[in-house]
Design an enzyme around this catalytic site. Structure first.
Site: not given
Length: 397
Positions: A98, A100, A295
């Protein structure tokens, strides 16, 4: 979110799903499913521990329930609908990454616009894919725009699905460059003695064929290319910013790099002690320049729920888009992730938080414009975006 706004968005999400084709992930019936409905109040309530048997056909479920968000698990289980993780019977998990924008070191919150944040996140995505393709050689990867602030990458390579949390953390540490030591990157080769020196000598090189060593070598070579192209005095001044590099060492490093450029290009950083010393410092900089700031908890969590590609993001109204590698370079989430369902119409909204909107609109001749607070008539996809983000309410038509 007031009732009129909530019901409008819920209804239009349902319209979108009735027109859309959603492809579930592989082994969809072995995964846990979860969703967030359009509930009253400021908070969001996750409904989870569902199996595909509980939901039924995914497309039918989405059209019927019209959820605000929908997720499936990275993990595959014997009993995905069991109410506790221990009872589910874990089999294996996709390796999920991920990115972000809110968590990127390069993003300045409060200064960077939404579009700028997404552009920086895309740069980080390309670095991540470089690791996954070149360093790990993963073959089954799926790239997804999250519909919100970044990107997801799903790795379903059989070699990684059975990894436990600690092994996944090692993957995280590698792509983020955590614990990277310069001495571990350097290869030492014994060479014959030179004239007047009968004993063999050691030559220290950085590999040029891949991995962090090749990244460090490329970074070192690029920096020396830049210095060699500068005015001599400016280059010497620039080199002296490094610890324990005075004018003499700076001059010697430039001369050695210029005279032995072919060796430096081949990875030899032993052309002069000053060159080696500078390479040590530059190798530390390369981690900040080339790492993929993923992440960590998402990748290490074998039970993580992740957004379903093809669904809508309830915080933006944008589509969670599965992306082919060939379209990544030209992909613009602020235009390409806008659902066709919401294009070609105008709606009335009450803007509560005016300001910049960065969405592609033919009506405004570009990909950004400003909305004023108060009652406005805007393209529907803009209105949906503003309402989903809490910047507007649905007004009466």
């Amino acid at each position: 979110m007031d009732e009129r706004t909530r019901e409008y968005l819920r209804g239009r999400f349902g319209d979108h799903y009735r027109r859309s084709s959603i492809t579930p992930p592989p082994a969809a019936n072995e995964r846990e499913w979860g969703f967030i409905p359009w509930t009253e109040g400021p908070g969001e309530t996750m409904v989870r521990h569902r199996s595909l048997l509980d939901l039924g056909d995914v497309e039918d479920f989405l059209a019927r329930k019209k959820p605000r968000h929908i997720y499936f698990s990275a993990g595959r289980y014997d009993d995905p609908s069991a109410s506790t993780m221990g009872e589910k019977g874990w089999r294996d998990s996709d390796l999920v990454f991920d990115l972000d924008a809110d968590h990127l070191p390069s993003v300045v919150l409060g200064e960077d616009s939404y579009g700028e944040m997404l552009a920086k996140c895309k740069d980080a995505l390309m670095r991540l894919l470089d690791f996954l393709d070149d360093d790990f050689g993963f073959e089954e990867t799926t790239v997804v725009f999250s519909g919100g602030r970044g990107y997801h990458v799903h790795v379903r390579d059989e070699r990684v699905r059975g990894l436990e949390r600690e092994a996944r953390r090692e993957v995280v540490d590698y792509v983020r460059g955590i614990g990277l030591e310069f001495d571990e990157l350097v290869e030492i080769e014994t060479v014959a003695g030179t004239a007047g020196r009968s004993s063999p000598a050691e030559k220290r090189t950085l590999p040029t064929d891949g991995g962090w060593g090749a990244r460090a070598h490329r970074y070192v070579l690029d920096q020396f290319d830049e210095w060699l192209a500068m005015d001599e005095a400016d280059a010497i001044e620039a080199l002296q910013r490094y610890d324990r590099i005075g004018e003499g060492k700076a001059t010697a490093a430039l001369n050695a790099a210029r005279t032995n450029y072919d060796q430096l290009e081949a990875g030899n950083i032993d052309v002069h002690s000053a060159v080696y010393q500078i390479a040590q410092v530059l190798a530390q900089e390369v981690v900040a320049a080339d790492n993929a700031p993923i992440d960590e908890p998402v990748t290490t969590d074998t039970n993580r729920l992740i957004r379903l590609p093809g669904s809508l993001h309830g915080g933006s109204g944008l589509e969670v888009r599965r992306l082919d590698r060939g379209e990544l370079a030209d992909f613009d989430p602020l235009a390409d992730a806008v659902p066709e369902t919401f294009r070609g119409h105008e709606i009335a909204v009450e803007v509560t938080d005016g300001g910049l909107v960065e969405l592609d609109t033919e009506e405004h001749g570009g990909d950004s414009f400003t909305v004023e607070a108060g009652n406005q008539t805007v393209p529907e996809h803009v209105g949906v975006f503003l309402m989903a983000r809490g910047r507007a309410r649905k007004a009466q038509e």
